[in-house]
Design a protein around this motif. Structure first.
Motif, short mmCIF file in Angstrom:
data_model
loop_
_atom_site.label_atom_id
_atom_site.label_comp_id
_atom_site.label_asym_id
_atom_site.label_seq_id
_atom_site.Cartn_x
_atom_site.Cartn_y
_atom_site.Cartn_z
N ASN A 68 -59.97 24.52 -21.71
CA ASN A 68 -60.12 24.82 -20.29
C ASN A 68 -60.04 26.32 -20.01
OD1 ASN A 68 -56.97 23.12 -19.47
ND2 ASN A 68 -57.27 24.94 -20.70
N TYR A 69 -60.66 26.70 -18.88
CA TYR A 69 -60.78 28.10 -18.50
C TYR A 69 -60.53 28.25 -16.99
CZ TYR A 69 -62.95 28.52 -23.08
OH TYR A 69 -63.17 28.47 -24.43
N HIS A 70 -60.60 29.49 -16.52
CA HIS A 70 -60.42 29.81 -15.11
C HIS A 70 -61.75 30.31 -14.53
CE1 HIS A 70 -56.07 29.87 -16.02
NE2 HIS A 70 -56.39 30.62 -17.05
N THR A 71 -62.04 29.91 -13.30
CA THR A 71 -63.26 30.38 -12.65
C THR A 71 -63.07 30.32 -11.13
OG1 THR A 71 -65.67 30.18 -12.65
CG2 THR A 71 -64.41 28.12 -12.55
N VAL A 72 -64.09 30.74 -10.39
CA VAL A 72 -64.06 30.71 -8.93
C VAL A 72 -65.32 30.03 -8.42
CG1 VAL A 72 -64.17 32.12 -6.82
CG2 VAL A 72 -62.64 32.78 -8.68
N LYS A 73 -65.16 29.14 -7.45
CA LYS A 73 -66.29 28.48 -6.80
C LYS A 73 -66.04 28.43 -5.31
CE LYS A 73 -67.58 25.51 -10.70
NZ LYS A 73 -67.87 24.10 -11.12
N GLY A 74 -67.06 28.07 -4.54
CA GLY A 74 -66.87 27.94 -3.10
C GLY A 74 -68.18 28.05 -2.35
N THR A 119 -61.03 34.94 -1.23
CA THR A 119 -60.63 33.94 -0.24
C THR A 119 -61.33 34.15 1.09
OG1 THR A 119 -58.45 33.73 -1.30
CG2 THR A 119 -58.66 32.91 0.96
N ALA A 120 -61.40 35.41 1.52
CA ALA A 120 -62.05 35.73 2.79
C ALA A 120 -63.53 35.37 2.77
CB ALA A 120 -61.88 37.21 3.11
N ALA A 121 -64.13 35.44 1.59
CA ALA A 121 -65.56 35.14 1.46
C ALA A 121 -65.83 33.65 1.33
CB ALA A 121 -66.14 35.87 0.26
N GLY A 122 -64.77 32.85 1.10
CA GLY A 122 -64.94 31.41 0.97
C GLY A 122 -64.76 30.88 -0.44
N GLY A 123 -64.33 31.75 -1.37
CA GLY A 123 -64.15 31.33 -2.75
C GLY A 123 -62.76 30.77 -3.02
N LYS A 124 -62.66 29.88 -4.00
CA LYS A 124 -61.39 29.28 -4.38
C LYS A 124 -61.26 29.24 -5.89
CE LYS A 124 -60.88 26.23 -0.35
NZ LYS A 124 -60.70 24.83 0.11
N ILE A 141 -65.35 19.42 -16.18
CA ILE A 141 -64.67 18.94 -14.98
C ILE A 141 -64.11 20.14 -14.24
CG2 ILE A 141 -62.76 17.57 -14.09
CD1 ILE A 141 -63.02 15.77 -16.54
N SER A 142 -64.46 20.26 -12.97
CA SER A 142 -63.98 21.37 -12.15
C SER A 142 -62.96 20.84 -11.14
CB SER A 142 -65.16 22.03 -11.41
OG SER A 142 -64.72 23.14 -10.68
N LEU A 143 -61.77 21.46 -11.14
CA LEU A 143 -60.70 21.06 -10.23
C LEU A 143 -60.24 22.25 -9.40
CD1 LEU A 143 -58.47 18.99 -12.69
CD2 LEU A 143 -60.06 18.07 -11.00
N LYS A 144 -59.87 21.98 -8.16
CA LYS A 144 -59.35 23.03 -7.29
C LYS A 144 -58.14 22.49 -6.53
CE LYS A 144 -62.59 21.77 -3.58
NZ LYS A 144 -63.71 22.23 -2.73
N GLY A 145 -57.40 23.38 -5.89
CA GLY A 145 -56.28 22.98 -5.05
C GLY A 145 -55.27 22.11 -5.77
N SER A 146 -54.91 21.00 -5.14
CA SER A 146 -53.90 20.10 -5.69
C SER A 146 -54.37 19.41 -6.96
CB SER A 146 -53.51 19.04 -4.64
OG SER A 146 -52.86 19.64 -3.55
#
Length: 232
Positions: A68-74, A119-124, A141-146
């Motif tokens: 697994n890795y880290h990334t940003v989506k939104g 975050t201001a641009a809408g990314g998470k 599999i992409s997971l965000k938040g909780s």
């Protein structure tokens, strides 16, 4: 809801079939599906490019963890397009370039430094998890938040097991934050791999590793290598 930063140490203490290096040549991406958790549906979903539509993947889901890795989506309202970034293994020391599909570069640098702009641009923050499905194909599999919290807690509790056992999502967790109700996938440890499963997993992991090594070698070519820094 905890930040994806909370699971920053998992890369170091979790066994994985894919070691993180960047020494192999470029190859085709073997990933067949990019799954995302759909809270309202309590299921996963992926976009079928050939059909031009989203496909719902009902539970249960069974897979073998690879890495697994880290990334940003939104979603970026200003450009009316999706947000994406490169994937990184060491989020504390490897720079990210976050873009929108139509608006171009949003921010560049270490996640801790550019998080407010993202975050201001809408990314998470998203956790990007490569797995082998039951049919032997590679999925992401992409997971965000909780969902990241659920995965982080599961990995920490089962870090000595998941390299040679299936992971299953049999049901979902109903959660609530204030007046907002939502769901997260519930990860559980499944059966041990058979010899045939293990052999197939080794082949699949080798194929994916070749692609990932090429991907990260390309990323590293534009970045000076530094030691991992884990203080956010």
């Amino acid at each position: 809801m905890r930040s994806g930063q909370d699971d920053r140490n998992l890369n170091f203490f979790t066994m994985a079939r894919i070691s993180h290096t960047n020494e192999a040549p470029k190859s085709a991406n073997p990933t067949s599906k990019y799954l995302e958790w759909k809270s309202n549906d309590k299921s996963f979903s992926y976009y079928d490019k050939s059909a031009g539509e989203n496909v719902k993947v009902e539970l249960p889901l069974k897979f073998l963890f690879l890495q697994n890795y880290h990334t940003v989506k939104g979603w970026n309202d200003a450009s009316e397009s999706g947000i994406y970034s490169n994937e990184v293994f060491y989020i504390g020391s490897e720079p990210m370039t976050v873009r929108s599909f139509k608006g171009g570069v949003i921010a560049e640098g270490l996640y801790k430094d550019i998080k407010p702009t993202i975050t201001a641009a809408g990314g998470k923050y998203n956790r990007s998890i490569y797995v082998m499905l039951e049919d032997g194909t590679v999925a992401n599999i992409s997971l965000k938040g909780s969902g990241v919290r659920q995965w982080s807690d599961f990995m920490e509790a089962n870090k000595n097991l998941i390299d040679n056992q299936w992971v299953e999502v049999l049901t979902s967790n109903d959660e609530k934050k204030g007046s907002i109700k939502y769901s997260t996938p519930e990860f559980t440890v499944g059966a041990n791999l058979t010899k045939q499963d293990s052999a197939k997993a080794d082949d699949v992991a080798a194929e994916l590793k070749t692609y990932l090594d090429g991907y990260f070698k390309k990323e590293a070519a534009t970045t000076e290598e530094v030691e991992p820094v884990l203080d956010f």
